[in-house]
Design an enzyme around this catalytic site. Sequence first.
Site, PDB file in Angstrom:
ATOM      1  N   LYS A 125      -9.370  13.873   3.446  1.00 57.09           N
ATOM      2  CA  LYS A 125      -8.445  12.732   3.531  1.00 57.09           C
ATOM      3  C   LYS A 125      -7.607  12.935   4.775  1.00 57.09           C
ATOM      4  O   LYS A 125      -7.683  13.993   5.395  1.00 57.09           O
ATOM      5  CB  LYS A 125      -7.556  12.678   2.287  1.00 57.09           C
ATOM      6  CG  LYS A 125      -6.944  14.043   1.923  1.00 57.09           C
ATOM      7  CD  LYS A 125      -6.132  14.012   0.637  1.00 57.09           C
ATOM      8  CE  LYS A 125      -6.948  13.975  -0.617  1.00 57.09           C
ATOM      9  NZ  LYS A 125      -6.933  12.683  -1.273  1.00 57.09           N
ATOM     10  N   ARG A 126      -6.820  11.940   5.163  1.00 59.08           N
ATOM     11  CA  ARG A 126      -5.942  12.152   6.314  1.00 59.08           C
ATOM     12  C   ARG A 126      -5.016  13.334   6.081  1.00 59.08           C
ATOM     13  O   ARG A 126      -4.693  13.654   4.935  1.00 59.08           O
ATOM     14  CB  ARG A 126      -5.107  10.890   6.593  1.00 59.08           C
ATOM     15  CG  ARG A 126      -5.886   9.795   7.270  1.00 59.08           C
ATOM     16  CD  ARG A 126      -6.510  10.231   8.579  1.00 59.08           C
ATOM     17  NE  ARG A 126      -5.502  10.351   9.617  1.00 59.08           N
ATOM     18  CZ  ARG A 126      -5.260   9.425  10.545  1.00 59.08           C
ATOM     19  NH1 ARG A 126      -5.989   8.330  10.583  1.00 59.08           N
ATOM     20  NH2 ARG A 126      -4.312   9.600  11.456  1.00 59.08           N
TER      21      ARG A 126
ATOM     22  N   LYS B  11     -14.436   8.239  -5.268  1.00 60.36           N
ATOM     23  CA  LYS B  11     -15.757   8.561  -4.707  1.00 60.36           C
ATOM     24  C   LYS B  11     -16.238   9.904  -5.231  1.00 60.36           C
ATOM     25  O   LYS B  11     -17.410  10.059  -5.599  1.00 60.36           O
ATOM     26  CB  LYS B  11     -15.685   8.632  -3.177  1.00 60.36           C
ATOM     27  CG  LYS B  11     -15.247   7.365  -2.477  1.00 60.36           C
ATOM     28  CD  LYS B  11     -14.938   7.653  -0.997  1.00 60.36           C
ATOM     29  CE  LYS B  11     -14.120   6.541  -0.380  1.00 60.36           C
ATOM     30  NZ  LYS B  11     -13.486   6.953   0.896  1.00 60.36           N
TER      31      LYS B  11
ATOM     32  N   HIS C 202       0.791  -1.237   0.000  1.00 61.60           N
ATOM     33  CA  HIS C 202       0.000   0.000   0.000  1.00 61.60           C
ATOM     34  C   HIS C 202       0.812   1.270   0.000  1.00 61.60           C
ATOM     35  O   HIS C 202       0.242   2.358  -0.079  1.00 61.60           O
ATOM     36  CB  HIS C 202      -0.922   0.047   1.218  1.00 61.60           C
ATOM     37  CG  HIS C 202      -2.158  -0.769   1.059  1.00 61.60           C
ATOM     38  ND1 HIS C 202      -3.302  -0.261   0.510  1.00 61.60           N
ATOM     39  CD2 HIS C 202      -2.421  -2.066   1.356  1.00 61.60           C
ATOM     40  CE1 HIS C 202      -4.227  -1.202   0.495  1.00 61.60           C
ATOM     41  NE2 HIS C 202      -3.716  -2.310   0.991  1.00 61.60           N
TER      42      HIS C 202
ATOM     43  N   LYS D 214       0.226  14.627   1.182  1.00 60.61           N
ATOM     44  CA  LYS D 214      -1.073  14.927   0.550  1.00 60.61           C
ATOM     45  C   LYS D 214      -1.213  16.428   0.283  1.00 60.61           C
ATOM     46  O   LYS D 214      -2.122  16.861  -0.418  1.00 60.61           O
ATOM     47  CB  LYS D 214      -2.217  14.415   1.431  1.00 60.61           C
ATOM     48  CG  LYS D 214      -2.277  12.887   1.517  1.00 60.61           C
ATOM     49  CD  LYS D 214      -3.439  12.441   2.411  1.00 60.61           C
ATOM     50  CE  LYS D 214      -3.512  10.942   2.601  1.00 60.61           C
ATOM     51  NZ  LYS D 214      -4.223  10.253   1.501  1.00 60.61           N
TER      52      LYS D 214
ATOM     53  N   THR E  10      -8.555   6.562  -2.942  1.00 64.56           N
ATOM     54  CA  THR E  10      -9.890   6.077  -3.266  1.00 64.56           C
ATOM     55  C   THR E  10     -10.897   7.212  -3.107  1.00 64.56           C
ATOM     56  O   THR E  10     -11.976   7.167  -3.708  1.00 64.56           O
ATOM     57  CB  THR E  10     -10.302   4.898  -2.365  1.00 64.56           C
ATOM     58  OG1 THR E  10     -10.046   5.248  -1.006  1.00 64.56           O
ATOM     59  CG2 THR E  10      -9.543   3.640  -2.719  1.00 64.56           C
TER      60      THR E  10
END
Length: 804
Positions: free
Chosen positions: A542-543, A654, A355, A548, A650
């Site tokens: 998101k986290r 969505k 992952h 990110k 992911t």
Amino acid sequence: MQIDKETLKKDFKRKLTALYAENISSASAFHKYYAISSLVKDYSSEKWMNSNDNYSNKEKKQVYYFSMEFLIGRLLGSNLLNLGIKDMCKEALAELGIDLDELLEVEHDAGLGNGGLGRLAACFLDSMASVGIPGHGCGIRYDYGLFEQKIVNGYQVEIPDNWLKNGNVWEVRREDKAVVVKFGGEVTPVLENDRLSFKHENFEAVLAVPYDTPIIGYKNNTVNTLRLWSAETIDKDFDFDSFSKGEYTKAVEHKYSVQSISQVLYPDDTRVEGKILRLKQQYFFVSAGLQSIIRTYKKMHKPINKLDEYIQIQINDTHPAVAIAELMRILVDEEMLEWDEAFKITTSVMSYTNHTILAEALEKWPINIFKKLLPRIFMIINEINERFCKEVYAKYDDLNIVHDMAIICDGYVKMAYLAIVGSHSVNGVAKLHTEILKERELSKFYNFFPQKFNNKTNGITHRRWLLQSNPKLADLITKNIGQNWIKEPIKLINLLSYSKDKNFQDKIYEVKQANKAQFSDYFKSKHGVTIDPNSIFDVQVKRLHAYKRQLLNVFNILDLYYRLKDNPSLDIVPRTFFFGAKAAPGYYLAKQTIKLINTVADLIDNDQAVNGKIKVIFLENYSVSLAEKIIPAADVSEQISTTTKEASGTGNMKLMMNGAITIATLDGANVEIRDQVGDDNIVIFGMKKDEVMEYEKNKSYNSTEYYNKDPRLKRILDSLVNGSLGVPTSEFSDIHKYLLANNDEFFVLKDFASYIDAQNKIDELYKNQGKWREMSIINIAHSGAFSSDNTIKKYARDIWRIVK
Ligand SMILES: *Cc1c(COP(=O)(O)O)cnc(C)c1O
């Protein structure tokens, strides 16, 4: 079982009375929620039992998805949907004066995961059941899930998530199926009848008690099982020996020490936690899971060497990788197989999903910790390692390569290497990610075992993420292309022929506006804050992590703020920037970023000059249920990670499925979204993979250069430390230092200019509503490619070798 409205009404009233001795008028919302859920569970029990019987009678190959995390969210809504009785139930309850939607809101999220990895496991469970694959989850029943986030004075505060305090209606405790897991002690080899066996003594024995939750397939007869293990002391709550000696506290201490194994989910998904308790959690659920699988297998009276024909185990990242050694222990020590045969079976049973390639997330355990906690398991890994190293040496005749590939090396046990050597399949989670694994991170292993490597791009269940969370859009789709897409989401592609249809475009817009208005109402009633539903809803949920790049998003907002200050007549579409993100409690930079987002939100709120044009909203406690609310209302999907760092993502899928336009780097599955929709229907910016890898290899990036040459960046970075944000100058000095003095590990400054251009392009596109709505339709149409039903079918065919 056929249930009609009248039956349900009668059953519901009876249930409420049976459980609580209450009637509808006196019962609380929670009691009504619990009663209806309990009823839904009753309705599914027969199918659950029949599925299990069917699996054992027909000797079907069983898949077990081993994962430390299952980020399930709420179950009542999705269970009603999958049973095909949601509308009927809503009407029945309405006739009793009860609003089903209110009851759905009462359910506490099952938040047994951090983010993408845990949510993937939950989507896969839903898809396996819905596609009719005999696939089950195996994990830990944490007493506390991921912490609840509160924002106090702009800072994140963590509150324990006591999700079980009012009971969990969906689970069944199966004490009769408990097993014993052994930790520590000493292992001594003994020679018996010419065969070495291993005597394990002075270990700590812990009872693993399974709690089963039914996983209901969509309108079919499949009900699979999520089995989560809870740690308990054996036989007695107290160690009466200690108790009678007056050592009462010692006895209680032991009880708490055992229970602590399944007490809490580690709240960090990107950095390894070198704590013994974490390793204990891993071995605990893996050993319990395997023991129960083997016990069930033996009831079929099949020879143990055929295990791989009936059992497949997928390990979700390296967290459950110790399963490889545990299965070897069972086969060699308990089933008395020879090593080579046992290893052949083990690798044929196991497969591994990688992952992440972030170095700080690659799991390795210090040998001394490992050996002490799991002495026999360590011996087995040692043996696997020695045999593997010999093969590597035989092939390359090069000790450097052996050193680089050894499972045990430099004082550590390397879990990813164990996972690769001990399984028959290694998959990445998006094309780009798998490519990087093969080319760089795991290139030596790829050269050695090319046949093991494959890609399985992640997916999401369209049942939760469209059908359930966005009923207005789902209805609109069905009205136009029929309902086949629900069973076969790839059929969403039929929407393409409507992409230029003015009437359909208007309908798409109406649905989006209705969802935005609904979210604004929800937010207003919950937080008393007004959001303009006519502004662009720009969403990054998101986290919180440096890679990110929530910081990049904040920098665009600050830049836009300054542009509006300098030029009050700047013509932009009003925009609301939403952030939803939990930071790991020990991740200082991430927590400071939350404070920065909230500081910028205040700055803008308090400035008349920009009010009404831009707004920043921090969504407290981002979770599955909150995701289901904000995603249908999103116009813009922020997927702005540094290229090469996001394995798949992911959230991107969505948001696409709900008609948002993606602004993205060519990272993870964003690449595949681009390939699906084409360059005209996504906004791409930033460095490409090769560029990032070049910079990293040559260490040639210098963030200060960008600070010096771009006055916009200079102004923003200076504002972090000169008091102009309205907080003490020291508040964000560490972010400033991280970006300049420490050279900005994730290239925020480098990608800044390109990101601003991309954001301006979003504004332009939105002004052209015909184009925007067309893009939105094209995105929805292609989102079926990212259904986890497709993903799971590929796992079944290529990895688990299940013919369907
Ligand atoms: C889907 C999801 C994630 C993963 O989001 P990414 O943008 O892929 O990181 C995290 N948390 C929740 C609650 C989710 O539903």
